[in-house]
Design a protein around this motif. Structure first.
Motif, PDB file in Angstrom:
ATOM      1  N   ASN A   1      62.865  10.838  36.998  1.00 46.00           N
ATOM      2  CA  ASN A   1      63.122   9.915  38.108  1.00 46.00           C
ATOM      3  C   ASN A   1      64.600   9.749  38.465  1.00 46.00           C
ATOM      4  O   ASN A   1      64.924   9.086  39.431  1.00 46.00           O
ATOM      5  CB  ASN A   1      62.528   8.542  37.765  1.00 46.00           C
TER       6      ASN A   1
ATOM      7  N   CYS B   1      64.446  13.669  29.468  1.00 45.16           N
ATOM      8  CA  CYS B   1      64.556  12.867  30.696  1.00 45.16           C
ATOM      9  C   CYS B   1      65.967  12.312  30.821  1.00 45.16           C
ATOM     10  O   CYS B   1      66.485  12.134  31.903  1.00 45.16           O
ATOM     11  CB  CYS B   1      63.546  11.723  30.653  1.00 45.16           C
ATOM     12  N   PHE B   2      66.560  12.031  29.679  1.00 47.83           N
ATOM     13  CA  PHE B   2      67.937  11.515  29.688  1.00 47.83           C
ATOM     14  C   PHE B   2      68.675  12.078  28.487  1.00 47.83           C
ATOM     15  O   PHE B   2      68.069  12.490  27.503  1.00 47.83           O
ATOM     16  CB  PHE B   2      67.947   9.981  29.696  1.00 47.83           C
TER      17      PHE B   2
ATOM     18  N   ARG C   1      72.865  12.881  33.758  1.00 48.84           N
ATOM     19  CA  ARG C   1      71.687  12.173  33.244  1.00 48.84           C
ATOM     20  C   ARG C   1      70.933  13.026  32.227  1.00 48.84           C
ATOM     21  O   ARG C   1      70.461  12.552  31.208  1.00 48.84           O
ATOM     22  CB  ARG C   1      70.775  11.806  34.418  1.00 48.84           C
TER      23      ARG C   1
ATOM     24  N   ASP D   1      63.921  -2.212  29.867  1.00 46.06           N
ATOM     25  CA  ASP D   1      63.910  -0.844  30.358  1.00 46.06           C
ATOM     26  C   ASP D   1      63.609  -0.910  31.854  1.00 46.06           C
ATOM     27  O   ASP D   1      62.656  -1.569  32.260  1.00 46.06           O
ATOM     28  CB  ASP D   1      62.846  -0.019  29.647  1.00 46.06           C
TER      29      ASP D   1
ATOM     30  N   HIS E   1      62.318   1.028  34.002  1.00 43.76           N
ATOM     31  CA  HIS E   1      61.076   1.574  34.578  1.00 43.76           C
ATOM     32  C   HIS E   1      59.825   0.798  34.189  1.00 43.76           C
ATOM     33  O   HIS E   1      58.708   1.295  34.346  1.00 43.76           O
ATOM     34  CB  HIS E   1      60.951   3.059  34.250  1.00 43.76           C
TER      35      HIS E   1
ATOM     36  N   HIS F   1      62.593   6.559  22.949  1.00 44.47           N
ATOM     37  CA  HIS F   1      63.767   7.029  23.681  1.00 44.47           C
ATOM     38  C   HIS F   1      64.555   8.130  22.993  1.00 44.47           C
ATOM     39  O   HIS F   1      64.987   9.078  23.638  1.00 44.47           O
ATOM     40  CB  HIS F   1      64.689   5.848  24.013  1.00 44.47           C
TER      41      HIS F   1
ATOM     42  N   CYS G   1      60.632  10.289  25.355  1.00 40.72           N
ATOM     43  CA  CYS G   1      61.425  10.400  26.593  1.00 40.72           C
ATOM     44  C   CYS G   1      62.092  11.773  26.664  1.00 40.72           C
ATOM     45  O   CYS G   1      62.286  12.331  27.731  1.00 40.72           O
ATOM     46  CB  CYS G   1      62.487   9.314  26.643  1.00 40.72           C
TER      47      CYS G   1
ATOM     48  N   HIS H   1      56.020   3.020  28.796  1.00 39.42           N
ATOM     49  CA  HIS H   1      55.314   2.749  30.053  1.00 39.42           C
ATOM     50  C   HIS H   1      54.050   3.587  30.200  1.00 39.42           C
ATOM     51  O   HIS H   1      53.274   3.392  31.135  1.00 39.42           O
ATOM     52  CB  HIS H   1      56.242   2.967  31.250  1.00 39.42           C
TER      53      HIS H   1
ATOM     54  N   SER I   1      58.393  12.498  31.151  1.00 46.76           N
ATOM     55  CA  SER I   1      58.943  11.193  31.540  1.00 46.76           C
ATOM     56  C   SER I   1      57.860  10.225  31.996  1.00 46.76           C
ATOM     57  O   SER I   1      56.759  10.622  32.355  1.00 46.76           O
ATOM     58  CB  SER I   1      60.010  11.298  32.638  1.00 46.76           C
ATOM     59  N   CYS I   2      58.225   8.941  32.020  1.00 46.56           N
ATOM     60  CA  CYS I   2      57.280   7.900  32.423  1.00 46.56           C
ATOM     61  C   CYS I   2      56.851   8.043  33.872  1.00 46.56           C
ATOM     62  O   CYS I   2      55.914   7.389  34.309  1.00 46.56           O
ATOM     63  CB  CYS I   2      57.885   6.524  32.155  1.00 46.56           C
TER      64      CYS I   2
HETATM   65  S1  SF4 Z   1      63.012   7.008  32.597  1.00 53.34           S
HETATM   66 FE1  SF4 Z   1      63.053   8.548  30.989  1.00 53.34          FE
HETATM   67  S2  SF4 Z   1      64.262   7.581  29.381  1.00 53.34           S
HETATM   68 FE2  SF4 Z   1      63.572   5.936  30.730  1.00 53.34          FE
HETATM   69  S3  SF4 Z   1      61.616   5.198  29.880  1.00 53.34           S
HETATM   70 FE3  SF4 Z   1      61.141   6.764  31.399  1.00 53.34          FE
HETATM   71  S4  SF4 Z   1      60.965   8.635  30.206  1.00 53.34           S
HETATM   72 FE4  SF4 Z   1      62.085   7.187  28.935  1.00 53.34          FE
END
Ligand code: SF4
Lengths: 200, 475
Positions: free
Chosen positions: B430, B411-412, B436, B129, B131, B63, B408, B110, B347-348
């Protein structure tokens, strides 16, 4: 865990749908591996006009007395959606919020509330709106034992909550301790499960 | 009466009926990451509670790790190093394997779990988490939890779970050219709302799902949580089995044969009853892009920002108004052609090899528009290595993309890197929530092909003008 039985206090209205946990506590406010001291970061992006300098935004509800000490929040549908971060609940708790009223909650957030002594109270959308208007600056009383919300007028609304959640909140139970009482059943299940699915 | 897939997985894992629609479920795998998992381990250690099966728990550093080349424990995010080191120390003390910075197998939890064969059909799998539902793409019952629940799962190998209602989302027909799994899920959320799946476990099925590669199914399931579903999943099939075989943690030899035989039952029976069913004709799906601050604020790339009077009610209209002012847009404005400042692939949701291939197909031989900051962050170091083995990195680099280490990343926003105030970013992630991807950053969610085409154009663009990739491409 702290018990939740009865609570009287003002309710701060945040009438927006889909208030996500990134908004409740932005990730950058999660500064240490700790549950403590997160209240300062609660709603940071909305609450401060200059986040770094912590300059309060006078337009945000929690900066307007008496809502700055509100133990109750009234939110919109899907409150607490998004990231699973339990820090959102720890921040609410640290700030002094003990109950959030909304038409619906993000599932993980809802579970996190119950595990931290905060009551996630679901009411129909119309009731939530009416409640916010009726409460205005005056206190509500929430009684988890009687399952009622009493308005300043004395009128009361009833609500429901899963019995297990209610018991957990009323008694302030430690969920791991409760489950460990079932350890024999877990061990028996596990032996059978693993014998049939050896690759697990 | 037959059972749904979720009901089958549920009954396989029910340790006890706790009454009132709640069960004690057995948890096969627990995954953690340094952002929310560290605190779960710390809580157990403080209470003197042991991790019941350390061998079935795994930690990914993903993360807040840096994704710039040459990274170590230091993070751009202030204080991030403490999260990394405390998690590593706690996991090591508990005997839990860590997919750590500098390892060949590090990556987003993930992405790593499926590619390592940790997630398998029929397993229950949890992670603090949201996701975690991504891994339902393999036919696992996988859902996101909080940190306290993670501590509970580690200590007891169980969780107290409310039985979800059952929903089936059936994708009929064949998606048109350039329509990806990301567009399928954005279409569902745009049509049925960001809370459309609340209280439900969602099985994605139908011919268009069967036709999807396994990685595409993970993209679909990834955003089940943006639909407010408890989780999403797809029934495993021959494609799933072929995808899993030989992965490091997948069962081997006799155990593999037994597992494959067992997985044959993992589908909803023909006479299973669902509480809700949604049928989508894939002919109706175009490449999507979001205009607002909720994934439900999505329209076809050829569309416009809706007029406020199209909102369902006054609350929705107020939310749209707020979203438009955050996004710097007006009702009726066309999405295609909107100038962008950034493009993010990762991102995932969309960082697996098939996603990178779809983007590279659009980027090949082209250049990112001047002034656009374009970044590609592979979902795992294995994805990165596989992409490099087929030369994808040179396509990204030649086009002007940054080519990062896995994580990550942007993504955030965790307090480190971000795109900047009011910057308009087209992104394969996502969540387009306010702030974000950084304070004031304006995120437009889209597929890898749409992000690539937009990066080249310097404005939101329809990838179908650039290329006609196979609808599902890749593994
Ligand atoms: S949504 Fe973004 S921050 Fe959350 S697990 Fe997936 S890649 Fe990582």
């Amino acid at each position: 865990m702290e018990k939740f039985i009865r609570l009287t206090g003002v309710a701060a209205p945040l009438p927006r749908p889909n208030i996500d946990t990134d908004a409740i506590i932005p990730s950058r406010e999660m500064k240490r591996v700790s549950k403590e001291g997160l209240g300062e970061g609660l709603f940071a992006d909305w609450r401060y006009s200059d986040v770094a300098a912590r300059v309060p935004n006078p337009d945000f509800v929690l900066n307007r007395p008496p809502f700055d000490r509100a133990p109750i929040l009234i939110g919109g549908a899907n409150f607490g959606c998004g990231s699973s971060r339990e820090h959102a609940v720890w921040a609410l708790k640290d700030y002094g919020v003990r109950c959030v009223i909304a038409p619906s909650f993000g599932a993980i957030f809802q579970g996190n509330c119950v595990r931290n002594g905060i009551l996630p109270l679901v009411l129909a959308e119309g009731h939530v709106t009416a409640l916010a208007a009726a409460a205005d600056h005056r206190p509500l009383t929430i009684d988890l034992d009687a399952l009622t919300v009493t308005l300043p007028s004395g009128d009361a609304l009833t609500f429901t909550i899963p019995p297990a959640d209610r018991q957990m909140l009323l008694e302030g139970l430690d969920p791991i301790g409760v489950t460990l009482k079932r350890l024999p059943a877990i061990i028996a299940f596990e032996a059978d499960h693993l014998s049939r699915h050896s690759w697990i | 009466m037959g059972s749904t897939l979720v009901e089958k997985l549920w009954s396989r894992h029910r340790v006890a009926d706790l009454g009132d629609g709640t069960d004690l479920l057995y948890v096969d795998r627990v995954l953690l990451h340094e952002r929310t998992g560290s605190i779960a381990l710390k809580e157990l250690a403080e209470k003197g509670r042991a991790v019941r099966h350390p061998g079935r728990a795994f930690v990914c550093m993903d993360h807040i790790v840096d994704t710039r080349p040459g990274r170590g424990d230091e993070t751009v995010m202030p204080g991030g190093t403490a999260f990394i080191r405390e998690t590593r120390a706690a996991a090591t003390a508990a005997g839990i394997h860590v997919f750590d910075i500098g390892h060949d197998n590090q990556g987003i939890v993930h992405v790593v779990s499926p590619e390592q064969g940790i997630a398998l059909p029929g397993l229950t799998l949890v992670c603090p988490d949201s996701h975690t539902c991504t891994q339902g793409g393999l036919g696992a019952l996988a859902w996101g939890i909080g940190s306290s629940e993670a501590a509970h799962a580690l200590a007891t190998q169980t969780l107290v779970v409310r039985r979800p209602r059952q929903m089936r989302v059936r994708f009929e027909g064949t998606p048109g050219p350039g329509v990806s799994p990301k567009d399928m899920i954005l279409h569902l959320i745009a049509t049925h709302g960001a809370d459309g799946g609340a209280g439900h476990a969602v099985e994605f099925c139908g011919p268009a799902v069967t036709a999807l590669p396994v990685e595409g199914r993970m993209t679909l399931c990834n955003m089940a949580v943006e639909f407010a579903a408890w989780t999403g999943l797809c029934a495993p099939d021959a494609k799933t089995i072929a995808w899993i075989e030989g992965r490091p943690h997948a069962p081997k030899e006799d155990a593999w044969v037994a597992a494959v035989a067992d997985w044959a039952d993992l589908h909803s029976d023909a006479d299973a009853v669902f509480d809700r069913e949604i049928v989508i004709d894939c002919a109706d799906i175009a490449p999507y892009v979001t205009w607002g601050t909720s994934p439900q604020h999505a329209v076809p790339i050829t569309g416009q920002v809706p007029a406020l009077d199209e909102a369902r009610d006054a609350t929705a209209a107020a939310a749209w108004q707020r979203a438009l002012s955050y996004m710097g847009l007006n009702p009726g404005q066309p999405l295609a052609g909107l100038p962008i400042d950034g493009a993010f692939i990762g991102s995932c949701t969309n960082s697996r090899l098939s996603d990178l291939r779809a983007a590279a197909e659009v980027l090949r031989g082209r250049k990112v528009a001047p002034g656009v900051r374009a970044i590609c962050v592979p979902g795992s170091m294995r994805v990165k290595a596989a992409a490099e083995a087929e030369g994808l990195h040179t396509i990204f680099l030649d086009a002007g993309f940054e080519w990062r280490e896995s994580g990550c990343s942007m993504c955030f926003f965790a307090g480190g890197e971000h795109f900047g105030q009011s910057e308009r970013v087209v992104t394969t992630t996502n969540r387009n929530f306010e702030n974000r991807q950084g304070p004031g950053t304006r995120s437009h969610l889209a597929s890898p092909a749409t992000v690539a085409a937009s990066a080249i154009a310097g404005r939101l663009a329809d990838a179908r003008g650039h290329t006609t990739p196979a609808p599902t491409g890749g593994v």
